[in-house]
Scaffold this motif. Structure first.
Motif, mmCIF file in Angstrom:
data_model
loop_
_atom_site.group_PDB
_atom_site.id
_atom_site.type_symbol
_atom_site.label_atom_id
_atom_site.label_comp_id
_atom_site.label_asym_id
_atom_site.label_seq_id
_atom_site.Cartn_x
_atom_site.Cartn_y
_atom_site.Cartn_z
ATOM 1 N N GLU A 116 0.817 -1.301 0.032
ATOM 2 C CA GLU A 116 -0.105 0.205 0.054
ATOM 3 C C GLU A 116 0.788 1.230 0.140
ATOM 4 N N THR A 117 2.027 1.327 0.649
ATOM 5 C CA THR A 117 2.975 2.427 0.858
ATOM 6 C C THR A 117 3.468 2.593 -0.624
ATOM 7 N N LEU A 118 4.046 1.471 -1.190
ATOM 8 C CA LEU A 118 4.598 1.663 -2.562
ATOM 9 C C LEU A 118 3.500 2.315 -3.523
ATOM 10 N N GLU A 119 2.393 1.738 -3.645
ATOM 11 C CA GLU A 119 1.573 2.288 -4.454
ATOM 12 C C GLU A 119 1.108 3.714 -4.032
ATOM 13 N N SER A 120 1.124 4.058 -2.783
ATOM 14 C CA SER A 120 0.753 5.755 -2.521
ATOM 15 C C SER A 120 2.098 6.460 -3.269
ATOM 16 N N ALA A 121 3.293 5.764 -3.142
ATOM 17 C CA ALA A 121 4.495 6.610 -3.602
ATOM 18 C C ALA A 121 4.856 6.355 -4.829
ATOM 19 N N GLY A 122 3.703 6.097 -5.813
ATOM 20 C CA GLY A 122 3.939 6.059 -7.425
ATOM 21 C C GLY A 122 4.182 4.525 -8.002
ATOM 22 N N TYR A 123 4.400 3.578 -7.187
ATOM 23 C CA TYR A 123 4.932 2.334 -7.705
ATOM 24 C C TYR A 123 3.456 1.831 -8.445
ATOM 25 N N THR A 124 3.877 1.107 -9.300
ATOM 26 C CA THR A 124 2.721 0.283 -10.190
ATOM 27 C C THR A 124 2.832 -1.156 -10.256
ATOM 28 N N ASN A 125 1.961 -2.018 -10.591
ATOM 29 C CA ASN A 125 1.993 -3.237 -10.699
ATOM 30 C C ASN A 125 2.528 -3.943 -9.490
ATOM 31 N N VAL A 126 2.264 -3.543 -8.183
ATOM 32 C CA VAL A 126 2.946 -4.076 -7.082
ATOM 33 C C VAL A 126 2.006 -5.360 -6.767
ATOM 34 N N VAL A 127 2.954 -6.276 -6.522
ATOM 35 C CA VAL A 127 2.255 -7.803 -6.605
ATOM 36 C C VAL A 127 3.224 -8.470 -5.429
ATOM 37 N N ILE A 128 2.345 -8.916 -4.530
ATOM 38 C CA ILE A 128 2.441 -9.957 -3.446
ATOM 39 C C ILE A 128 2.377 -11.550 -4.019
ATOM 40 N N PRO A 129 3.388 -12.037 -4.248
ATOM 41 C CA PRO A 129 3.072 -13.467 -4.915
ATOM 42 C C PRO A 129 2.009 -14.412 -4.181
ATOM 43 N N VAL A 130 1.373 -15.134 -4.763
ATOM 44 C CA VAL A 130 0.304 -16.051 -4.455
ATOM 45 C C VAL A 130 1.134 -17.233 -3.354
ATOM 46 N N ASP A 131 2.258 -17.628 -3.704
ATOM 47 C CA ASP A 131 2.602 -18.349 -3.028
ATOM 48 C C ASP A 131 3.402 -17.699 -1.991
ATOM 49 N N PRO A 132 3.239 -18.101 -0.725
ATOM 50 C CA PRO A 132 3.864 -17.551 0.376
ATOM 51 C C PRO A 132 5.314 -17.946 0.648
ATOM 52 N N THR A 133 5.802 -18.763 -0.219
ATOM 53 C CA THR A 133 7.091 -19.308 -0.023
ATOM 54 C C THR A 133 7.996 -18.936 -1.095
ATOM 55 N N THR A 134 7.567 -18.059 -1.868
ATOM 56 C CA THR A 134 8.488 -17.465 -3.001
ATOM 57 C C THR A 134 9.934 -16.731 -2.325
ATOM 58 N N PRO A 135 10.919 -17.655 -3.142
ATOM 59 C CA PRO A 135 12.322 -17.082 -2.246
ATOM 60 C C PRO A 135 12.732 -15.953 -2.992
ATOM 61 N N LEU A 136 13.613 -15.249 -2.061
ATOM 62 C CA LEU A 136 14.233 -14.019 -2.412
ATOM 63 C C LEU A 136 13.270 -12.968 -2.415
ATOM 64 N N TRP A 137 12.143 -12.836 -2.560
ATOM 65 C CA TRP A 137 11.320 -11.459 -2.638
ATOM 66 C C TRP A 137 10.089 -11.918 -2.349
ATOM 67 N N ASP A 138 9.297 -10.675 -1.641
ATOM 68 C CA ASP A 138 8.204 -10.860 -1.131
ATOM 69 C C ASP A 138 7.213 -10.006 -1.896
ATOM 70 N N ILE A 139 7.555 -8.767 -2.552
ATOM 71 C CA ILE A 139 6.830 -8.023 -3.213
ATOM 72 C C ILE A 139 7.566 -7.626 -4.511
ATOM 73 N N SER A 140 6.962 -7.604 -5.843
ATOM 74 C CA SER A 140 7.613 -7.114 -6.903
ATOM 75 C C SER A 140 6.708 -5.776 -7.508
ATOM 76 N N ALA A 141 7.517 -4.868 -8.287
ATOM 77 C CA ALA A 141 6.749 -3.510 -8.272
ATOM 78 C C ALA A 141 7.371 -2.959 -9.582
ATOM 79 N N LEU A 142 6.864 -2.064 -10.223
ATOM 80 C CA LEU A 142 7.530 -1.204 -11.152
ATOM 81 C C LEU A 142 7.607 0.207 -10.266
ATOM 82 N N SER A 143 8.952 0.780 -10.351
ATOM 83 C CA SER A 143 9.228 2.044 -9.880
ATOM 84 C C SER A 143 8.516 3.244 -10.686
ATOM 85 N N PRO A 144 8.580 4.248 -10.239
ATOM 86 C CA PRO A 144 7.617 5.502 -10.908
ATOM 87 C C PRO A 144 8.485 5.873 -12.192
ATOM 88 N N ASP A 145 9.882 5.224 -12.241
ATOM 89 C CA ASP A 145 10.650 5.292 -13.587
ATOM 90 C C ASP A 145 10.449 4.126 -14.547
#
Length: 169
Positions: A116-145
């Motif tokens: 939610e914080t990322l979206e309010s900061a201008g990030y888009t396509n913010v995704v929390i993976p469906v699989d809670p055991t995804t290794p290495l990352w918890d959220i992927s997003a596109l920065s404002p750039d």
């Protein structure tokens, strides 16, 4: 101000029933009170039932954010059991189970709040993976750039900060 003893003679003159000044028994007084206001008693009963219902409701009502975190952290369990039901099972299994369960929900709640914080900061396509055991990352997003950024979310006390920094380097 008059004392109670001064008022007793006047109180004795008050009729004790509608048709006589003769004393009535306690049983008769209780029956008279019971018969006098059925609507009032019904309202009192409804109020008492309401209070009892709220205590049950509050015990099983779960904040929407916590419930969403539970469903994301434990999707298979959430499909068959409410958070309240699963928590009861964790309590039966003991403190270690309870602690692990809370840590899982707390971590997922932190991910939801960061998303939610990322979206309010201008990030888009913010995704929390469906699989809670995804290794290495918890959220992927596109920065404002427009650059893909992967986030790993950690929760813990201050003492945990050094371990998080070591992971980042």
């Amino acid at each position: 101000m008059k004392s109670t003893n001064d008022l007793l003679p006047a109180l004795r003159q008050i009729p004790l029933s509608e048709d006589t000044t003769q004393p009535i028994t306690l049983r008769e007084r209780v029956e008279s009170l019971n018969n006098s206001d059925r609507a009032g008693r019904a309202a009192e009963a409804a109020s008492a039932a309401s209070i009892a219902s709220w205590s049950v409701f509050e015990a099983t009502n779960v904040d929407d954010g916590i419930n969403a975190a539970y469903q994301l952290a434990y999707p298979n369990l959430a499909a068959d059991h409410s958070l309240s039901e699963h928590w009861t099972r964790m309590m039966d299994q003991g403190p270690d189970s309870m602690t692990g369960f809370i840590i899982g929900i707390k971590g997922k709640l932190a991910e939801i709040e960061l998303a939610e914080t990322l979206e309010s900061a201008g990030y888009t396509n913010v995704v929390i993976p469906v699989d809670p055991t995804t290794p290495l990352w918890d959220i992927s997003a596109l920065s404002p750039d427009g650059v893909e950024v992967l986030f790993q979310v950690k929760t813990g006390a201050e003492g945990y900060a050094g371990q998080v920094q070591a992971l980042a380097t």
